[in-house]
Motif scaffolding. Structure first.
Motif, PDB file in Angstrom:
ATOM      1  N   VAL A   1     -33.131  -5.623 -42.674  1.00  0.00           N
ATOM      2  CA  VAL A   1     -34.257  -4.945 -42.026  1.00  0.00           C
ATOM      3  C   VAL A   1     -33.793  -3.620 -41.429  1.00  0.00           C
ATOM      4  O   VAL A   1     -34.420  -2.574 -41.639  1.00  0.00           O
ATOM      5  N   ARG A   2     -32.672  -3.645 -40.711  1.00  0.00           N
ATOM      6  CA  ARG A   2     -32.157  -2.416 -40.078  1.00  0.00           C
ATOM      7  C   ARG A   2     -31.815  -1.363 -41.129  1.00  0.00           C
ATOM      8  O   ARG A   2     -32.244  -0.212 -41.032  1.00  0.00           O
TER       9      ARG A   2
ATOM     10  N   PHE B   1     -32.865  -9.683 -28.668  1.00  0.00           N
ATOM     11  CA  PHE B   1     -33.259  -9.927 -30.061  1.00  0.00           C
ATOM     12  C   PHE B   1     -34.710  -9.481 -30.291  1.00  0.00           C
ATOM     13  O   PHE B   1     -35.008  -8.772 -31.255  1.00  0.00           O
ATOM     14  N   ILE B   2     -35.588  -9.842 -29.383  1.00  0.00           N
ATOM     15  CA  ILE B   2     -36.998  -9.464 -29.507  1.00  0.00           C
ATOM     16  C   ILE B   2     -37.164  -7.952 -29.379  1.00  0.00           C
ATOM     17  O   ILE B   2     -37.928  -7.334 -30.122  1.00  0.00           O
TER      18      ILE B   2
ATOM     19  N   ASN C   1     -38.704  -5.436 -32.170  1.00  0.00           N
ATOM     20  CA  ASN C   1     -39.761  -4.480 -31.825  1.00  0.00           C
ATOM     21  C   ASN C   1     -39.369  -3.057 -32.233  1.00  0.00           C
ATOM     22  O   ASN C   1     -40.184  -2.324 -32.787  1.00  0.00           O
ATOM     23  N   TYR C   2     -38.131  -2.676 -31.950  1.00  0.00           N
ATOM     24  CA  TYR C   2     -37.659  -1.335 -32.321  1.00  0.00           C
ATOM     25  C   TYR C   2     -37.694  -1.155 -33.835  1.00  0.00           C
ATOM     26  O   TYR C   2     -38.041  -0.078 -34.335  1.00  0.00           O
ATOM     27  N   LEU C   3     -37.358  -2.222 -34.556  1.00  0.00           N
ATOM     28  CA  LEU C   3     -37.361  -2.179 -36.021  1.00  0.00           C
ATOM     29  C   LEU C   3     -38.772  -2.337 -36.590  1.00  0.00           C
ATOM     30  O   LEU C   3     -38.963  -2.302 -37.800  1.00  0.00           O
ATOM     31  N   ASN C   4     -39.745  -2.515 -35.693  1.00  0.00           N
ATOM     32  CA  ASN C   4     -41.143  -2.709 -36.088  1.00  0.00           C
ATOM     33  C   ASN C   4     -41.276  -3.913 -37.029  1.00  0.00           C
ATOM     34  O   ASN C   4     -41.965  -3.847 -38.050  1.00  0.00           O
ATOM     35  N   GLU C   5     -40.597  -4.987 -36.664  1.00  0.00           N
ATOM     36  CA  GLU C   5     -40.565  -6.199 -37.481  1.00  0.00           C
ATOM     37  C   GLU C   5     -41.178  -7.350 -36.681  1.00  0.00           C
ATOM     38  O   GLU C   5     -40.660  -7.729 -35.634  1.00  0.00           O
ATOM     39  N   ASP C   6     -42.272  -7.881 -37.160  1.00  0.00           N
ATOM     40  CA  ASP C   6     -42.916  -9.021 -36.522  1.00  0.00           C
ATOM     41  C   ASP C   6     -41.982 -10.228 -36.576  1.00  0.00           C
ATOM     42  O   ASP C   6     -41.371 -10.507 -37.615  1.00  0.00           O
TER      43      ASP C   6
ATOM     44  N   PHE D   1     -40.211 -11.955 -39.775  1.00  0.00           N
ATOM     45  CA  PHE D   1     -38.749 -11.990 -39.824  1.00  0.00           C
ATOM     46  C   PHE D   1     -38.262 -13.398 -40.158  1.00  0.00           C
ATOM     47  O   PHE D   1     -37.455 -13.577 -41.071  1.00  0.00           O
ATOM     48  N   PHE D   2     -38.752 -14.395 -39.433  1.00  0.00           N
ATOM     49  CA  PHE D   2     -38.271 -15.761 -39.680  1.00  0.00           C
ATOM     50  C   PHE D   2     -38.806 -16.339 -40.991  1.00  0.00           C
ATOM     51  O   PHE D   2     -38.163 -17.210 -41.580  1.00  0.00           O
ATOM     52  N   ASN D   3     -39.925 -15.841 -41.482  1.00  0.00           N
ATOM     53  CA  ASN D   3     -40.358 -16.219 -42.831  1.00  0.00           C
ATOM     54  C   ASN D   3     -39.349 -15.725 -43.861  1.00  0.00           C
ATOM     55  O   ASN D   3     -39.036 -16.434 -44.826  1.00  0.00           O
ATOM     56  N   LYS D   4     -38.828 -14.518 -43.663  1.00  0.00           N
ATOM     57  CA  LYS D   4     -37.791 -13.985 -44.559  1.00  0.00           C
ATOM     58  C   LYS D   4     -36.523 -14.839 -44.488  1.00  0.00           C
ATOM     59  O   LYS D   4     -35.898 -15.116 -45.509  1.00  0.00           O
ATOM     60  N   VAL D   5     -36.161 -15.225 -43.272  1.00  0.00           N
ATOM     61  CA  VAL D   5     -34.976 -16.069 -43.090  1.00  0.00           C
ATOM     62  C   VAL D   5     -35.163 -17.405 -43.813  1.00  0.00           C
ATOM     63  O   VAL D   5     -34.281 -17.859 -44.548  1.00  0.00           O
ATOM     64  N   MET D   6     -36.308 -18.023 -43.625  1.00  0.00           N
ATOM     65  CA  MET D   6     -36.559 -19.329 -44.248  1.00  0.00           C
ATOM     66  C   MET D   6     -36.629 -19.216 -45.762  1.00  0.00           C
ATOM     67  O   MET D   6     -36.206 -20.134 -46.481  1.00  0.00           O
ATOM     68  N   ALA D   7     -37.125 -18.110 -46.285  1.00  0.00           N
ATOM     69  CA  ALA D   7     -37.146 -17.898 -47.737  1.00  0.00           C
ATOM     70  C   ALA D   7     -35.732 -17.895 -48.287  1.00  0.00           C
ATOM     71  O   ALA D   7     -35.465 -18.453 -49.360  1.00  0.00           O
TER      72      ALA D   7
END
Length: 79
Positions: free
Chosen positions: A16-17, A53-54, A58-63, A67-73
């Motif tokens: 993401v970063r 972490f939150i 937020n800075y990365l504009n990532e919900d 984010f955790f959906n990507k992790v679980m995928a």
């Protein structure tokens, strides 16, 4: 599984970063920590404070849900 999960969180944070072309320096200035601290947290997210972490997401504009959906995928792909 816990170690695998942390690896997936670490990979996703980095993706993401980097995908948003944000450097360690830029992120460290926003978070108020040294750039090496950002690097260490990215490599070992389990050591990062939840609030920080939150703020990073937020800075990365990532919900956080996305984010955790990507992790679980990633978890499901590796099974």
């Amino acid at each position: 599984m816990n170690n695998d999960l942390m690896n997936f969180v670490s990979e996703t944070l980095r993706e993401v970063r980097c995908g948003k072309k944000i450097t360690y320096n830029e992120l460290s200035k926003f978070l108020g920590v040294h750039r090496e601290t950002v690097r260490k947290y990215e490599n070992h997210p389990e050591k990062m404070d939840v609030g920080l972490f939150i703020r990073e997401l937020n800075y990365l504009n990532e919900d956080i849900i996305i984010f955790f959906n990507k992790v679980m995928a990633k978890c499901h792909k590796r099974e």
